[in-house]
Scaffold this motif. Structure first.
Motif, short mmCIF file in Angstrom:
data_model
loop_
_atom_site.label_atom_id
_atom_site.label_comp_id
_atom_site.label_asym_id
_atom_site.label_seq_id
_atom_site.Cartn_x
_atom_site.Cartn_y
_atom_site.Cartn_z
N ILE A 1 0.86 -1.20 0.09
CA ILE A 1 0.01 -0.03 0.06
C ILE A 1 1.03 1.19 -0.10
CG2 ILE A 1 -2.10 1.25 0.87
CD1 ILE A 1 -2.73 -1.32 2.44
N ALA A 2 1.59 1.41 -1.07
CA ALA A 2 2.37 2.66 -1.26
C ALA A 2 3.55 2.89 -0.45
CB ALA A 2 1.51 3.97 -1.28
N VAL A 3 3.90 1.83 0.20
CA VAL A 3 5.15 1.82 1.17
C VAL A 3 6.44 1.40 0.53
CG1 VAL A 3 6.09 0.74 3.36
CG2 VAL A 3 3.70 1.33 2.95
N CYS B 1 9.97 3.33 4.11
CA CYS B 1 9.95 2.17 3.17
C CYS B 1 10.17 0.75 3.72
CB CYS B 1 11.48 2.41 2.15
SG CYS B 1 11.34 3.51 0.80
N SER C 1 3.17 6.08 12.77
CA SER C 1 2.17 5.57 11.75
C SER C 1 1.67 6.99 11.15
CB SER C 1 1.14 4.88 12.17
OG SER C 1 0.43 5.65 12.99
N GLY C 2 0.97 6.77 10.00
CA GLY C 2 0.29 7.88 9.40
C GLY C 2 -0.66 8.56 10.28
N LYS D 1 3.96 5.88 5.55
CA LYS D 1 4.18 5.08 4.22
C LYS D 1 5.61 4.95 3.53
CE LYS D 1 -0.69 4.66 3.10
NZ LYS D 1 -0.75 3.10 3.43
N ALA D 2 5.87 5.49 2.55
CA ALA D 2 7.33 5.42 2.09
C ALA D 2 8.35 6.37 2.69
CB ALA D 2 7.23 5.96 0.76
N ARG E 1 5.97 10.03 -4.87
CA ARG E 1 4.86 9.21 -5.57
C ARG E 1 4.35 9.79 -6.64
NH1 ARG E 1 3.52 4.37 -5.94
NH2 ARG E 1 4.60 3.81 -4.24
N VAL F 1 0.46 11.18 3.48
CA VAL F 1 0.80 9.85 3.78
C VAL F 1 1.07 8.93 2.68
CG1 VAL F 1 0.06 7.94 5.10
CG2 VAL F 1 -0.11 10.04 6.23
N GLN F 2 0.13 8.90 2.03
CA GLN F 2 0.13 7.90 0.77
C GLN F 2 0.69 8.84 -0.67
OE1 GLN F 2 -2.65 4.96 -1.98
NE2 GLN F 2 -3.23 5.89 -0.05
#
Length: 400
Positions: free
Chosen positions: A49-51, A257, A105-106, A253-254, A232, A226-227
């Motif tokens: 999920i976009a991480v 990584c 976390s986000g 998220k990223a 991205r 976050v995403q």
């Protein structure tokens, strides 16, 4: 019973069932591919999920984490630690903002951002009961505060009492936002590109309008990246594409990584809202997590990750457009960079299952949208491979 089936059975027995998981047990990754316990290979177009922006088994990233493990994993925020300071400096210098608070976390990054905005307003006038304006179809996390600004009653009902919820306006409708402003409004929060809500990029005039409103009313503008952040969308931070700066930005998220880490970043104005004792975290900003963040920034620079997104993202867009023109069951295509979505007439669950059977991992955004958020190191050849499997899956589902 296969070893993989045995693990899935045990998982159902011991793990709280809040997910309907796909029937595979992923064991390892290499580059942009994942492997299950039976050795089956999957092209990964979900990236956790976009991480996993850097893909799997990046040796420099792995070595940085191993090196930190041999030093120290955790100290608490009662003390300084070198990786957190290094990581914070890189975030501040690349974002042009002022201060960083690291979270796990986000969702926690969003919680912190909301506290900043509420405290900023409270310091000006403690007599009011402040509220936020958030966007319909948004998604900001699963805790009560984050759910309170998540514009989807499906996620809120049963968890967030109606009086706690934000005031919701339509995304990309500036007049609707203006109509919801009152003297109780302490902040406006939105994603720069809506993710769970269906891959909807913000319009330039919308974000600029939000900035103008917040400046006029002296309230804080919060961007949830976050995403959509961390390269991205084709710039390190998605709002850079628009030239519009928030007062507070949420990242996750990223950012790490794969290591669980998030952050909220404040500009000069917002940085003064929280003082010692106002906010805290036991694990947030520990040496291990922030060593990951620091290395991610180094590798993004060394590998020109944003440059690759700007090369491969348009190619993905072109190929998905071709697919949309070919199949009447595909009703829309939206997105930017390596965050794109195909909207179908009906549910996409069967398509995703067929693709997985054929060695391609995809995820949805809502019931009828396939979301494409691959590792940011993919090539045009990986896009071609994905398109081939996806088209086979559409045909196997008898879609026209």
């Amino acid at each position: 019973m296969s070893n993989m089936q045995e693990y899935m059975t045990r998982g159902e027995e011991y793990i709280l069932k809040t997910y309907n998981r796909y029937q595979i047990v992923l064991e390892k990754g290499e580059g942009v591919y994942l492997y299950d316990m039976n050795g089956k290979k999957y092209l990964d177009f979900a990236a956790g999920i976009a991480v996993f922006a850097l893909g799997y088994q990046n040796q420099e990233y792995n070595d940085a984490l191993k090196n930190q493990i041999d030093k120290i994993l955790h100290t608490s925020n009662l003390y300084y630690n070198q990786p957190a300071i290094d990581a914070a400096e890189k975030i501040v210098k690349t974002s042009g903002m002022e201060k960083v608070f690291f979270t796990n976390s986000g969702t926690e990054a969003i919680e912190g951002a909301l506290k900043v905005a509420r405290k900023y307003a409270y310091l000006k006038d403690p007599s009011r009961d402040y509220e936020f304006i958030a966007m319909n179809h948004s998604f900001h996390g699963r805790s009560q505060g984050a759910l309170a600004v998540t514009g989807n009653a499906h996620y809120q009902d049963g968890f967030v009492p109606v009086p706690m919820r934000a005031v919701f306006a339509d995304f990309n409708d500036l007049e609707d936002v203006k109509s919801k402003i009152t003297d109780k409004t302490c902040g406006i929060i939105c994603e720069v590109v809506q993710g769970e809500g269906g891959i909807y990029p913000a319009k330039q005039e919308f974000l600029q309008g939000l900035r103008d409103i917040c400046d006029e009313k002296d309230i804080l503008l919060i961007f949830d990246e976050v995403q959509c952040g961390m390269g991205r969308c084709g710039s390190l931070y998605a709002h850079d594409l628009y030239g519009v700066k928030p007062d507070v930005m949420a990242l996750a998220k990223a950012l790490g990584c794969g290591v669980p880490v998030g952050a909220f970043v404040t500009n000069e104005k917002a940085s003064h809202a929280l003082v010692p004792g106002d906010h805290g975290t036991t694990y947030g900003g520990n040496p291990f997590a922030t060593a990951a963040v620091s290395k991610v920034y180094d590798l993004f620079d060394e590998m020109d990750i944003v440059g690759n997104v700007n090369k491969v993202g348009p190619y993905l867009y072109e190929k998905l457009e071709e697919l949309k023109e070919k199949y009447t069951s595909i009703v829309d295509h939206r997105g930017v960079g390596l965050m794109q979505g195909l909207e179908f007439e009906g549910p996409v669950a069967d398509i995703i299952l067929k693709a997985m059977d054929s060695g391609l991992i995809l995820i949805s955004a809502g019931a009828n949208i396939i979301r494409f958020v691959p590792p940011l190191v993919i090539t045009k050849e990986h896009v071609d491979e994905m398109i081939q499997i996806l088209e086979q899956s559409l045909q196997a589902c008898n879609l026209q």
